[in-house]
Design a protein around this motif. Structure first.
Motif, PDB file in Angstrom:
ATOM      1  N   LEU A 323      22.987  -6.912  50.271  1.00 14.84           N
ATOM      2  CA  LEU A 323      24.170  -7.672  50.618  1.00 14.84           C
ATOM      3  C   LEU A 323      25.411  -6.919  50.183  1.00 14.84           C
ATOM      4  O   LEU A 323      25.483  -6.433  49.055  1.00 14.84           O
ATOM      5  CB  LEU A 323      24.132  -9.048  49.952  1.00 14.84           C
ATOM      6  N   VAL A 324      26.389  -6.814  51.086  1.00 13.66           N
ATOM      7  CA  VAL A 324      27.666  -6.161  50.792  1.00 13.66           C
ATOM      8  C   VAL A 324      28.764  -7.206  50.937  1.00 13.66           C
ATOM      9  O   VAL A 324      28.766  -7.969  51.909  1.00 13.66           O
ATOM     10  CB  VAL A 324      27.926  -4.978  51.751  1.00 13.66           C
ATOM     11  N   ARG A 325      29.699  -7.247  49.990  1.00 17.70           N
ATOM     12  CA  ARG A 325      30.829  -8.175  50.067  1.00 17.70           C
ATOM     13  C   ARG A 325      32.082  -7.397  50.472  1.00 17.70           C
ATOM     14  O   ARG A 325      32.385  -6.337  49.924  1.00 17.70           O
ATOM     15  CB  ARG A 325      31.063  -8.853  48.716  1.00 17.70           C
ATOM     16  N   PHE A 326      32.796  -7.965  51.441  1.00 19.23           N
ATOM     17  CA  PHE A 326      34.034  -7.379  51.936  1.00 19.23           C
ATOM     18  C   PHE A 326      35.097  -8.453  51.762  1.00 19.23           C
ATOM     19  O   PHE A 326      35.151  -9.417  52.538  1.00 19.23           O
ATOM     20  CB  PHE A 326      33.853  -6.985  53.402  1.00 19.23           C
ATOM     21  N   THR A 327      35.943  -8.326  50.740  1.00 15.46           N
ATOM     22  CA  THR A 327      36.845  -9.410  50.374  1.00 15.46           C
ATOM     23  C   THR A 327      38.238  -8.881  50.045  1.00 15.46           C
ATOM     24  O   THR A 327      38.427  -7.690  49.794  1.00 15.46           O
ATOM     25  CB  THR A 327      36.318 -10.163  49.134  1.00 15.46           C
TER      26      THR A 327
END
Length: 417
Positions: A323-327
């Motif tokens: 899982l990658v978070r782009f925030t």
């Protein structure tokens, strides 16, 4: 009549012939130059009580929007003061005047050979018909060529006094170049192929681009076809490169990324896009889907990105994030890998190897990549099942004959160290 001079630091020259009769005034042989822009044609103003009616037929070989905005030079102190303490906005909060739409009625046609937008991007061969009455503008047929393809659509603006202007925009872009679209978004990349279709049907209200986007509703969609993106050296200072590194480990070892498709489908309501796997891309090695929110009210995004390796691609599990978070803000988002999820994935693989089973390997490597709709089809809301591969044959003792078993052996060695 002929006039020359300067307006807002731009050289201006205007020439025309004027005729007056009992029905109105005709301006013919108009030849106007202001800055790098020019306009020719004719305008007829017919007297009609308190409001006159304008009939317009104008052409331009070159029109630069910067020539139509505020003066290029502004006191530095004032600019610094107005920008102090304000976050950088992708969509400007500078007000846009709609006064020109009020107080008169008009209809006509406009043709522009080359229109230069803010940032230097160019659109060519613009043709538009319009009508204006009581502060309401309707342009039902707008056509143009730009970004390597064609654009058609319509726009209506209700600038009636006493309420914020309302804008309805429909746009259909065909055969657009992905490289040109990326450059317009500030991400200059070499791209071969990638023909793109764009469909927009939105309604907005307000006095500035930021206000328009803060309440935008409707839908926007872009679909990208097959493309080759040469893999240049990663720049850790660029968000695009950090994101590419996190979701596609093959980028560092292959000369190019072979993009099969990409989809961005945004259902918009009240300035927010709720993304439920409606942003996706597929390469020859990886499927990627995204979920989360794009909030245009405060210009922030919060996306969870799930990359999955396609069937038959050998890769060490620790190399790919679960899982990658782009925030963060649109202007400067951050990329982070969900360490807990990645650690869990590695632990599950280790347990499978320790017991001699490969079921978890199959789940981690291939889940969602071969069963059901692909990532792009899912993003487009298509249902149904894609063709799936037959179950793998039982593992043979010869590791070289079974790539999955080969991966298992490599991972077993990794976990034993």
């Amino acid at each position: 009549m002929s006039l020359k001079g300067e307006v807002a630091d731009r050289k201006v020259a205007i020439a025309f012939r004027m005729k007056r009769d009992d029905k109105g005034v005709a301006f013919e042989d108009i030849d106007a130059v202001f800055g790098s822009s020019n306009v020719k044609g004719k305008v007829y103003v017919r007297d009609a009580g308190q409001k006159s009616t304008w009939t317009v037929n104008l052409t331009s070989t070159s029109l630069d929007l910067d020539d139509l905005t505020a003066p290029r030079t502004a006191p530095a102190a004032k600019a610094a003061a107005t920008g102090a303490g304000k976050p950088h906005l992708v969509f400007s909060d500078a007000p846009v005047s709609f006064d020109a739409l009020r107080g008169r009625n008009a209809n006509g046609e406009v043709a522009i050979d080359r229109l230069t937008l803010s940032g230097g991007h160019k659109v060519e061969r613009i043709r538009a018909r319009f009508s204006l009455a009581d502060g309401k503008l309707d342009a039902p047929a707008v056509q143009a060529a730009g970004y390597g393809g064609t654009i058609a659509g319509s726009v209506s603006i209700d600038a009636t006094r006493g309420k914020p202007p309302a804008i309805a925009l429909k746009l259909d872009g065909r055969d657009l170049d992905l490289a040109a679209l990326l450059a317009a978004a500030g991400a200059t990349r070499e791209v071969r192929g990638g023909k793109t279709t764009v469909t927009i049907d939105v309604a907005m209200r307000g006095n500035s681009p930021h206000q328009w986007m803060s309440g935008i509703g409707g839908r926007a969609q872009a679909v990208v076809g097959p493309a080759t993106l040469p893999n240049t050296k990663l720049d850790p200072g660029l968000t695009f490169d950090r994101l590419a590194e996190a979701i596609n480990p093959f980028r560092a070892v292959k000369p190019s990324t072979e993009l099969t498709c990409a989809v961005v489908r945004l259902p918009l309501s009240g300035g927010v896009a709720q993304v439920d796997r409606s942003i996706a891309l597929e390469t020859k090695e990886v499927d990627v889907s995204m979920s989360g929110t794009l909030d245009f009210r405060n210009e922030t995004l919060d996306l969870s990105i799930r990359p999955r390796v396609r069937q038959g691609i050998p890769i060490e599990i620790p190399q790919i994030a679960e899982l990658v978070r782009f925030t963060g803000p649109f202007a400067a988002p951050t990329v982070s890998v969900d360490a807990v999820a990645s650690a869990t994935a590695i632990a599950r693989v280790g347990a499978a190897i320790g017991t001699g089973g490969l079921s978890v390997l199959g789940e981690t490597l291939f889940a969602g990549a071969t069963a059901g709709a692909g990532a792009c089809d899912a993003a487009l809301g298509k249902t149904g099942s894609a063709t799936t591969s037959a179950p793998a044959a039982p593992a043979k003792s010869n590791a070289s004959a079974n790539p999955i078993e080969g991966i298992g052996s490599a991972l077993k060695g990794l976990f034993q160290r």
